[in-house]
Design a protein around this motif. Structure first.
Motif, mmCIF file in Angstrom:
data_model
loop_
_atom_site.group_PDB
_atom_site.id
_atom_site.type_symbol
_atom_site.label_atom_id
_atom_site.label_comp_id
_atom_site.label_asym_id
_atom_site.label_seq_id
_atom_site.Cartn_x
_atom_site.Cartn_y
_atom_site.Cartn_z
ATOM 1 N N PRO A 1 12.481 -6.485 1.294
ATOM 2 C CA PRO A 1 12.017 -7.474 2.047
ATOM 3 C C PRO A 1 10.630 -7.680 2.483
ATOM 4 O O PRO A 1 9.932 -8.488 2.251
ATOM 5 N N LYS A 2 10.112 -6.346 2.851
ATOM 6 C CA LYS A 2 8.950 -6.357 3.666
ATOM 7 C C LYS A 2 7.723 -6.150 2.698
ATOM 8 O O LYS A 2 6.613 -6.015 2.866
ATOM 9 N N ILE A 3 7.896 -6.198 1.355
ATOM 10 C CA ILE A 3 6.971 -6.274 0.231
ATOM 11 C C ILE A 3 6.294 -7.643 0.590
ATOM 12 O O ILE A 3 4.962 -7.695 0.096
ATOM 13 N N TRP A 4 6.939 -8.397 1.106
ATOM 14 C CA TRP A 4 6.010 -10.006 1.393
ATOM 15 C C TRP A 4 5.024 -9.561 2.382
ATOM 16 O O TRP A 4 4.148 -10.456 2.626
ATOM 17 N N LYS A 5 4.995 -8.536 3.004
ATOM 18 C CA LYS A 5 4.158 -8.175 4.242
ATOM 19 C C LYS A 5 2.864 -7.336 3.743
ATOM 20 O O LYS A 5 1.692 -7.312 4.238
ATOM 21 N N THR A 6 2.913 -7.029 2.386
ATOM 22 C CA THR A 6 1.766 -6.358 1.807
ATOM 23 C C THR A 6 0.603 -7.325 1.119
ATOM 24 O O THR A 6 0.697 -7.418 0.205
ATOM 25 N N THR A 7 -0.059 -8.030 2.126
ATOM 26 C CA THR A 7 -0.908 -9.246 1.746
ATOM 27 C C THR A 7 -2.077 -8.884 0.805
ATOM 28 O O THR A 7 -2.710 -9.827 0.383
ATOM 29 N N ARG A 8 -2.523 -7.586 0.643
ATOM 30 C CA ARG A 8 -3.540 -7.408 -0.143
ATOM 31 C C ARG A 8 -3.173 -7.150 -1.763
ATOM 32 O O ARG A 8 -3.841 -6.867 -2.524
ATOM 33 N N LEU A 9 -1.863 -7.286 -1.943
ATOM 34 C CA LEU A 9 -1.222 -7.058 -3.204
ATOM 35 C C LEU A 9 -1.923 -7.835 -4.403
ATOM 36 O O LEU A 9 -2.236 -9.017 -4.122
ATOM 37 N N ARG A 10 -2.455 -7.358 -5.535
ATOM 38 C CA ARG A 10 -3.053 -7.930 -6.520
ATOM 39 C C ARG A 10 -1.996 -7.866 -7.725
ATOM 40 O O ARG A 10 -1.967 -8.879 -8.554
ATOM 41 N N HIS A 11 -1.361 -6.819 -8.133
ATOM 42 C CA HIS A 11 -0.697 -6.437 -9.238
ATOM 43 C C HIS A 11 0.524 -5.899 -8.926
ATOM 44 O O HIS A 11 0.727 -4.747 -8.263
ATOM 45 N N LEU A 12 1.657 -6.495 -9.233
ATOM 46 C CA LEU A 12 3.293 -5.830 -9.319
ATOM 47 C C LEU A 12 3.606 -5.743 -10.574
ATOM 48 O O LEU A 12 3.861 -6.980 -11.048
ATOM 49 N N LEU A 13 3.966 -4.546 -11.063
ATOM 50 C CA LEU A 13 4.201 -4.658 -12.837
ATOM 51 C C LEU A 13 5.589 -3.449 -12.545
ATOM 52 O O LEU A 13 5.475 -2.262 -11.943
ATOM 53 N N PHE A 14 6.543 -3.839 -13.304
ATOM 54 C CA PHE A 14 7.629 -3.091 -13.291
ATOM 55 C C PHE A 14 8.306 -3.357 -14.555
ATOM 56 O O PHE A 14 7.879 -4.243 -15.560
ATOM 57 N N MET A 15 9.322 -2.227 -15.049
ATOM 58 C CA MET A 15 10.006 -2.445 -16.375
ATOM 59 C C MET A 15 11.179 -3.764 -16.123
ATOM 60 O O MET A 15 11.267 -4.728 -16.699
ATOM 61 N N ARG A 16 11.792 -3.730 -14.852
ATOM 62 C CA ARG A 16 12.753 -4.678 -14.262
ATOM 63 C C ARG A 16 12.844 -4.381 -12.670
ATOM 64 O O ARG A 16 12.654 -3.279 -12.245
ATOM 65 N N LYS B 1 3.797 -0.521 5.282
ATOM 66 C CA LYS B 1 2.841 -0.103 6.035
ATOM 67 C C LYS B 1 1.574 0.567 5.366
ATOM 68 O O LYS B 1 0.451 0.779 5.933
ATOM 69 N N LEU B 2 1.610 0.386 3.927
ATOM 70 C CA LEU B 2 0.467 0.552 2.987
ATOM 71 C C LEU B 2 -0.242 -0.777 3.034
ATOM 72 O O LEU B 2 -0.267 -1.459 2.315
ATOM 73 N N CYS B 3 -0.977 -1.099 4.240
ATOM 74 C CA CYS B 3 -1.630 -2.340 4.398
ATOM 75 C C CYS B 3 -2.741 -2.588 3.362
ATOM 76 O O CYS B 3 -3.098 -3.670 3.249
ATOM 77 N N ASN B 4 -3.396 -1.434 2.759
ATOM 78 C CA ASN B 4 -4.426 -1.756 1.661
ATOM 79 C C ASN B 4 -4.025 -1.677 0.265
ATOM 80 O O ASN B 4 -4.634 -1.743 -0.490
ATOM 81 N N LEU B 5 -2.691 -1.516 0.041
ATOM 82 C CA LEU B 5 -1.968 -1.470 -1.406
ATOM 83 C C LEU B 5 -2.454 -2.808 -2.194
ATOM 84 O O LEU B 5 -2.127 -3.903 -1.813
ATOM 85 N N GLU B 6 -2.933 -2.493 -3.254
ATOM 86 C CA GLU B 6 -3.396 -3.592 -3.951
ATOM 87 C C GLU B 6 -2.613 -3.738 -5.480
ATOM 88 O O GLU B 6 -2.536 -4.678 -5.934
ATOM 89 N N THR B 7 -2.277 -2.387 -5.972
ATOM 90 C CA THR B 7 -1.544 -2.296 -7.136
ATOM 91 C C THR B 7 -0.308 -1.351 -7.050
ATOM 92 O O THR B 7 -0.327 -0.371 -6.621
ATOM 93 N N LEU B 8 0.811 -1.836 -7.694
ATOM 94 C CA LEU B 8 2.054 -1.147 -7.710
ATOM 95 C C LEU B 8 2.504 -1.303 -9.223
ATOM 96 O O LEU B 8 3.081 -2.374 -9.443
#
Length: 200
Positions: A36-51, A11-18
């Motif tokens: 699974p719905k992470i694939w719906k956040t179409t404005r994502l630019r950067h996804l960064l995690f430890m793991r 639902k965070l339709c404007n999310l660009e960085t996580l």
């Protein structure tokens, strides 16, 4: 520590960085599980995690039509992810990728489709780390050949024990600036390059 993201993240339709990388909890056990719905956040630019464990788009959305994450440029660090055609179509503009694989002694290495890296046409930075489960001896050399995209500028490999002869593909990467071969990245005493490799 485990972080499980709710499906409502879509639902965070404007999310660009996580970014999930809290320093005070910095640990190999600090793992994120994405819905699974992470694939719906179409404005994502950067996804960064430890793991993180990222669900496969086809498995996750059960064949529904999904819009590619055309804005996604950075992805790291995802665990045991399969680079199938569906994934490649979802990330056409990926520029930086950090991935890790934990060998369980059962899964075939070929199921991860490492040779499909070559189709990440915009990729400039690639870091691959391989680990054996604690109850296993250190894994055997990977019985696969890597294929890398021509735009690649920085490549890091660790733990894959690739035969030197299977590294000839690196010599054809004309844009490569940095090559880091870490813990058990290669196997064998000498890297004998082919004629025409590493041309100025």
């Amino acid at each position: 520590m485990k972080h499980r993201f709710p499906t409502s993240i879509a639902k965070l339709c404007n999310l660009e960085t996580l970014i999930v990388n809290p320093d005070k909890f910095r640990s190999i056990f600090n793992t994120s599980f994405l819905p699974p719905k992470i694939w719906k956040t179409t404005r994502l630019r950067h996804l960064l995690f430890m793991r993180s464990y990222l669900p496969h788009p086809t498995d996750a959305l059960m064949g529904r039509n999904i819009v590619p994450l055309e804005n996604l440029q950075t992805l790291g660090n995802v665990i045991n992810f399969r680079w199938t055609k569906e994934v490649l179509d979802m990330m056409p503009n990926l520029k930086k990728l950090v991935i890790s694989y934990e060998h369980d002694g059962r899964t075939k290495w070929t199921s991860y489709c490492f040779d499909n890296f070559v189709y990440l046409h915009q990729l400039e930075i690639l870091k691959c780390f391989f680990f054996a489960k604690s109850y296993l001896k250190y894994q055997d050399p990977l019985p696969v050949k890597f294929a890398f995209p021509q735009k690649l500028k920085r490549l890091t490999l660790s733990g894959c024990k690739i035969s030197w002869k299977n590294m000839t593909v690196v010599g054809s990467l004309s844009n490569l600036i940095v090559l880091k071969l870490k813990f058990h990245a290669l196997e064998g005493p000498v890297w004998e390059t082919n004629d025409g490799s590493f041309v100025d």
